[in-house]
Design a protein around this motif. Structure first.
Motif, PDB file in Angstrom:
ATOM      1  N   LYS A   7       0.660  -1.144   0.182  1.00 24.98           N
ATOM      2  CA  LYS A   7       0.095   0.066   0.099  1.00 24.98           C
ATOM      3  C   LYS A   7       0.798   1.148   0.011  1.00 24.98           C
ATOM      4  CE  LYS A   7      -3.621  -2.042   2.714  1.00 24.98           C
ATOM      5  NZ  LYS A   7      -4.504  -2.197   3.886  1.00 24.98           N
ATOM      6  N   ASP A   8       0.405   2.203  -0.651  1.00 25.47           N
ATOM      7  CA  ASP A   8       1.148   3.516  -0.796  1.00 25.47           C
ATOM      8  C   ASP A   8       0.732   4.201   0.537  1.00 25.47           C
ATOM      9  OD1 ASP A   8       2.610   5.758  -1.344  1.00 25.47           O
ATOM     10  OD2 ASP A   8       1.496   6.186  -3.192  1.00 25.47           O
ATOM     11  N   ARG A   9       1.552   4.456   1.545  1.00 22.12           N
ATOM     12  CA  ARG A   9       1.104   5.193   2.601  1.00 22.12           C
ATOM     13  C   ARG A   9       0.897   6.872   2.125  1.00 22.12           C
ATOM     14  NH1 ARG A   9       5.264   2.018   6.682  1.00 22.12           N
ATOM     15  NH2 ARG A   9       3.815   0.149   6.603  1.00 22.12           N
ATOM     16  N   ASN A  10       1.332   7.364   1.211  1.00 24.55           N
ATOM     17  CA  ASN A  10       1.335   8.878   1.012  1.00 24.55           C
ATOM     18  C   ASN A  10       0.071   9.269   0.159  1.00 24.55           C
ATOM     19  OD1 ASN A  10       3.945   9.039   1.976  1.00 24.55           O
ATOM     20  ND2 ASN A  10       5.112   8.726   0.302  1.00 24.55           N
ATOM     21  N   ARG A  11      -0.635   8.221  -0.331  1.00 18.26           N
ATOM     22  CA  ARG A  11      -1.922   8.155  -0.950  1.00 18.26           C
ATOM     23  C   ARG A  11      -3.027   8.749  -0.038  1.00 18.26           C
ATOM     24  NH1 ARG A  11      -5.318   3.734  -4.246  1.00 18.26           N
ATOM     25  NH2 ARG A  11      -6.840   5.036  -5.119  1.00 18.26           N
ATOM     26  N   LYS A  12      -3.586   9.899  -0.748  1.00 19.88           N
ATOM     27  CA  LYS A  12      -4.672  10.648   0.047  1.00 19.88           C
ATOM     28  C   LYS A  12      -6.125   9.993  -0.398  1.00 19.88           C
ATOM     29  CE  LYS A  12      -2.058  14.630   1.062  1.00 19.88           C
ATOM     30  NZ  LYS A  12      -1.973  16.072   1.082  1.00 19.88           N
ATOM     31  N   LEU A  13      -7.050   9.886   0.355  1.00 22.64           N
ATOM     32  CA  LEU A  13      -8.253   9.471  -0.311  1.00 22.64           C
ATOM     33  C   LEU A  13      -9.074  10.902  -0.604  1.00 22.64           C
ATOM     34  CD1 LEU A  13      -9.203   6.960   2.524  1.00 22.64           C
ATOM     35  CD2 LEU A  13      -8.416   6.428  -0.066  1.00 22.64           C
ATOM     36  N   SER A  14      -9.397  10.764  -1.684  1.00 24.32           N
ATOM     37  CA  SER A  14     -10.369  11.883  -2.329  1.00 24.32           C
ATOM     38  C   SER A  14     -11.898  12.065  -1.688  1.00 24.32           C
ATOM     39  CB  SER A  14     -10.386  12.049  -3.705  1.00 24.32           C
ATOM     40  OG  SER A  14     -10.751  10.791  -4.263  1.00 24.32           O
TER      41      SER A  14
END
Length: 115
Positions: A7-14
């Motif tokens: 999982k990409d930990r830097n990904r933000k949920l929109s």
């Protein structure tokens, strides 16, 4: 061997945006459905009255030739054209061929009566 999902930990949920629901231009009722069902459609290839038809498989190139001859010679239907061609072929049979033709014809007539 099991795979790991990284999982990409830097990904933000929109987030999920609200979907606009549109209204239909026309709605169908049961009356509309009944109208569609009661429409009279003409069936193509409908047999003539008091005639029996069975299917005959012909290659596409032969069908094209038959249609071309039918239209060129002015026959109303393929059946009329084929019947005329068969009559002409029957007239040109030799005595031996005519005997064989009659034997085959009787055999096919007996076969169709038993079915």
């Amino acid at each position: 061997m099991a795979m790991k999902l990284n999982k990409d930990r830097n990904r933000k949920l929109s987030g999920i945006k609200e979907t606009k629901i549109s209204t239909p231009e026309h709605t169908y009722s049961e009356a509309d459905n009944n109208k569609v069902k009661t429409k009279k459609t003409n069936k193509l290839g409908r047999p003539r009255k008091n005639k029996q038809y069975s299917s005959l498989r012909i290659q596409k190139q032969s069908v094209g030739k038959i249609n071309a001859f039918q239209n060129t010679l002015g026959y109303v239907s393929q059946d009329d054209f084929i019947a005329d061609i068969l009559e002409k072929a029957e007239k040109d049979l030799t005595a031996e061929q005519r005997t064989m033709f009659n034997m085959y014809l009787r055999a096919y007539e007996i076969r169709t009566k038993t079915k």
